[in-house]
Scaffold this active site. Structure first.
Site, PDB file in Angstrom:
ATOM      1  N   GLU A 274       0.822  -1.211   0.000  1.00  0.00           N
ATOM      2  CA  GLU A 274       0.000   0.000   0.000  1.00  0.00           C
ATOM      3  C   GLU A 274       0.860   1.267   0.000  1.00  0.00           C
ATOM      4  OE1 GLU A 274      -2.739  -0.727   3.294  1.00  0.00           O
ATOM      5  OE2 GLU A 274      -4.068  -1.768   1.912  1.00  0.00           O
ATOM      6  N   ASP A 353      -8.557  -8.952   3.668  1.00  0.00           N
ATOM      7  CA  ASP A 353      -8.317  -7.899   4.652  1.00  0.00           C
ATOM      8  C   ASP A 353      -9.436  -7.828   5.692  1.00  0.00           C
ATOM      9  OD1 ASP A 353      -7.156  -5.783   5.927  1.00  0.00           O
ATOM     10  OD2 ASP A 353      -7.753  -4.276   4.464  1.00  0.00           O
ATOM     11  N   GLU A 381     -12.783  -2.362  11.720  1.00  0.00           N
ATOM     12  CA  GLU A 381     -12.701  -1.616  10.469  1.00  0.00           C
ATOM     13  C   GLU A 381     -13.816  -2.000   9.495  1.00  0.00           C
ATOM     14  OE1 GLU A 381      -8.946  -1.980   8.447  1.00  0.00           O
ATOM     15  OE2 GLU A 381      -9.678  -0.927   6.666  1.00  0.00           O
TER      16      GLU A 381
HETATM   17  C1  GCV Z   1      -2.498   0.177   8.485  1.00  0.00           C
HETATM   18  C2  GCV Z   1      -6.010  -2.166   5.365  1.00  0.00           C
HETATM   19  C3  GCV Z   1      -6.427  -0.931   6.098  1.00  0.00           C
HETATM   20  C4  GCV Z   1      -5.265   0.010   6.269  1.00  0.00           C
HETATM   21  C5  GCV Z   1      -4.126  -0.724   6.968  1.00  0.00           C
HETATM   22  C6  GCV Z   1      -3.753  -1.937   6.133  1.00  0.00           C
HETATM   23  C7  GCV Z   1      -2.669  -2.779   6.772  1.00  0.00           C
HETATM   24  O1  GCV Z   1      -5.747  -1.863   4.029  1.00  0.00           O
HETATM   25  O2  GCV Z   1      -7.496  -0.324   5.440  1.00  0.00           O
HETATM   26  O3  GCV Z   1      -5.714   1.113   7.023  1.00  0.00           O
HETATM   27  O4  GCV Z   1      -3.007   0.108   7.175  1.00  0.00           O
HETATM   28  O5  GCV Z   1      -4.876  -2.752   5.973  1.00  0.00           O
HETATM   29  O6  GCV Z   1      -3.012  -3.775   7.392  1.00  0.00           O
HETATM   30  O7  GCV Z   1      -1.507  -2.464   6.654  1.00  0.00           O
END
Ligand code: GCV
Length: 666
Positions: A274, A353, A381
């Protein structure tokens, strides 16, 4: 809430309790073999004295041996392992035996728990050794005070780019130690801006103070690391793990960091994910990156926890071949056995995720020669933002119980992450925590059951979700049987309820993009994130079989074949693995489309039942908790109705097939 603190004491309230014959154990305390100056022992003693005073009104005093009613002793008994303890009552004397200080502390919390639950210590005979060597909380706290995916206020570790160490730090350490947590990462895995500087003298003093408080509760202190610190801090032009200059910079840096933070356990690293930099940028492998850092921290006893959340987040939605679910396995499996002994790969429970339903990541147990750690998410989340009630321990139990078929007799995820499969010590379980600086720590009071439950489950994997929940209710809300039953009735099925009114049969992702709360069926359908449901007028689901993306083949047999075949695939995961016609008949005899309609109506009805059950608790539990949760239930009901109506209308419009029961669909 105590007078001087503006935060609650969660499950360590130490309010007056029914004595249940326990008072006699607290007339004479004798410590044997432990150093009274040891910080953990001092904290254990303090906790015991405060707890017993608060709950039973007894001033616990140390006495001569012949007057002992409670003995806490250091023991070489081979059945007691590291961090473990034996608690035994014989003829009115309770003996807590432990191999080390942490075991003594955990045993003290066990005693306090029994008293707080208004259970009896008589006849106690419990050998408790932790199932997982590492039991960690990962905070996604940013240094400006915000929390990535935080739903309970701001950080209590950071304010305005400064590290905060105060009374709340101590209470936090007490809470997590009381449930057996032995490692905490305080900052977000997305290490940016000031957080990159946590490994510099700008922050050492405060960070070391916090680490020392944690050490007093048996908690190792960890930081998330910016993989590109050589560039951002060091002024180098590279973060190539094989570059001599890069290696030399890290060597010097780590010598400094471990000298300044004595209780440092190591680092958590999110690389090549990411937008975060990593070894792939330099044509190197994940093992190259992880091993480089691991070798450098090894002389200090440090470990590198390397996350496996690596995937292409710039995918074209038109591309049916690239499958995000495959990415973790594809990026890490080839190097199995190449990761050094002090590297642990941290693997999310599912391949995508943290959706409400996903299969278990095939990397867990797929790796046969590599240290592994499971990562789950308490921060809700995708599971309701701590507005909607969602007790997650049943889901974590499913993950732990899953047979990977990696090794006969020791093949569950619980086996793999406990070290039983590989005979390794660098293994364990981590959760992205759901806390913040809200007075009740978790936004919704009921979300604290996940905070509590994860620690208890990580220590004793065999505990059932129901046992853990009952403990938490007794400790945090009430010991009244009627209240306990009512709250259990609300919370035990809450994950299933959430699943019913959100995305069906494992497909996931029908959430509002970015914020991940609320329904948006096509929100991620034409995006770059690799998160598609592929619904058309005939059916829905992603073909991940050998004729599709081939993801199902990442599992060992018989799992691979089971998932590959629509008839044997567990139905709760049907749409994860298969593109299924709306008219397909499920084992219940219902068509897929009717299942979607029915579960969405049921989900809302179940929320209404939860609310009625909660209303029956008025006057029986704290008014603060009652009112706060009631407001959130109102929001949950609104959310559930939106999900129901949007999902049902969407599929009615796509398929043209009416609900058999003629209910309102728009
Ligand atoms: C900390 C998902 C979440 C992100 C998170 C990522 C991860 O994509 O939306 O906020 O980032 O996972 O686990 O690194």
């Amino acid at each position: 809430m105590s007078q001087e603190k503006n935060w609650t004491q969660l499950w360590l309230k130490y309010e007056p309790k029914k004595e249940q014959g326990n008072a006699s154990f607290f007339t004479g305390l004798v410590w044997k073999g432990f150093d009274h100056e040891n910080a953990i022992i001092k904290n254990a003693q303090k906790e015991l004295i405060n707890g017993i005073q608060g709950m039973l009104g007894i001033a616990l005093a140390c006495k001569e041996e012949d007057k002992a009613t409670l003995i806490i002793e250091k023991s070489e008994d081979a059945q007691i392992k590291e961090d473990g303890y034996l608690l035994k009552e014989v003829d009115g004397t309770l003996t807590l035996s432990a191999r080390d200080e942490k075991g003594a502390l955990y045993g003290v919390f066990h005693i306090l728990r029994v008293v707080a639950m208004e259970k009896s210590l008589k006849g106690m005979d419990a050998l408790v050794n932790p199932d997982n060597p590492l039991r960690m909380y990962n905070h996604w706290d940013n240094m400006d005070g915000s929390i990535e995916r935080g739903y309970s206020g701001n950080s209590f570790f950071f304010v305005n780019n400064e590290v905060v160490v105060d009374e709340r730090t101590v209470d936090y350490a007490r809470f997590v130690a009381s449930i057996g947590i032995n490692g905490v990462v305080i900052n977000n895995v997305n290490v940016k801006n000031c957080a990159t500087w946590l490994i510099t003298d700008r922050y050492f003093e405060k960070v070391a103070q916090m680490a020392e408080i944690f050490a007093g509760y048996g908690i190792k202190f960890f930081l998330s690391l910016n993989y590109a610190a050589t560039i951002e801090l060091g002024g180098l032009d590279s973060a190539d793990p094989l570059d001599e200059g890069v290696i030399a910079w890290w060597k010097e840096k780590m010598a400094e960091v471990f000298a300044k933070i004595p209780n440092l356990g190591g680092f958590l690293v999110k690389a090549d994910s990411e937008g975060r930099p990593g070894p792939f940028t330099y044509g190197r492998t994940q093992a190259d990156g992880a091993n480089m850092l691991a070798d450098i921290v090894k002389p200090y006893g440090g470990i590198i926890i390397w996350r496996c959340f690596v995937y292409n987040c710039t995918q074209d939605w038109r591309d049916y071949k690239t499958d995000r679910a495959r990415a973790g396995y594809d990026s890490f499996i080839q190097m199995d056995g190449d990761y050094h002994e002090n590297v642990i790969l941290q693997i999310k429970n599912g391949p995508m995720d943290f959706q409400i339903r996903e299969p278990i990541s095939p990397l867990l147990g797929g790796l046969k020669k590599t240290n592994q750690m499971l990562e789950v998410q308490l921060a809700q989340e995708y599971t309701g933002h701590q507005i909607d009630v969602c007790y997650l321990i049943p889901m974590f139990k499913e993950v732990l119980d899953f047979h990977t078929y990696c090794k006969k007799g020791a093949d569950t995820v619980a086996d793999v992450i406990s070290g039983r499969t590989l005979g390794n010590k660098n293994a364990g379980i981590a959760a992205v925590i759901n806390t913040g600086n809200d007075a009740n720590w978790t936004g919704n009071d009921l979300a604290a059951a996940n905070f509590y439950g994860f620690g208890r489950l990580g220590f004793t994997t065999s505990l059932s979700a129901e046992e853990i929940l009952e403990e938490w209710i007794r400790l945090s809300i009430s010991t009244d049987e009627n209240v306990i039953d009512t709250i259990k009735g609300i919370m035990l099925p809450s994950r299933a309820t959430y699943e019913k009114y959100t995305s069906p049969l494992g497909i996931g992702w029908m959430v509002t993009p970015n914020i991940h709360y609320g329904c948006s069926v096509d929100g991620y359908e034409y995006s770059c994130w690799g998160t598609y449901h592929r619904a058309d007028h005939l059916g829905i689901g992603v073909d991940r079989t050998d004729k599709g993306t081939g993801y199902a083949q990442q599992y060992y047999e018989p799992n691979a074949s089971m998932y590959n075949n629509m008839e044997t695939c567990p139905e709760e995961l049907l749409l994860f693995f298969h593109h299924v016609p709306y008219t397909y008949v499920l084992k219940t005899g219902k068509t897929l489309i009717q299942h979607i309609y029915d579960t969405h109506f049921e989900g809302v009805e179940e929320v209404e039942q939860m609310i009625a059950a909660w209303d029956s608790l008025e006057g029986k539990i704290s008014a603060d908790t009652f009112n706060l949760v009631k407001v959130r239930f109102g929001r949950q009901l609104y959310n559930a109705k939106e999900w129901r109506d949007q999902v049902n209308s969407y599929f009615f419009r796509k398929s043209g097939i009416a609900d058999e029961k003629g209910r309102a669909i728009y």
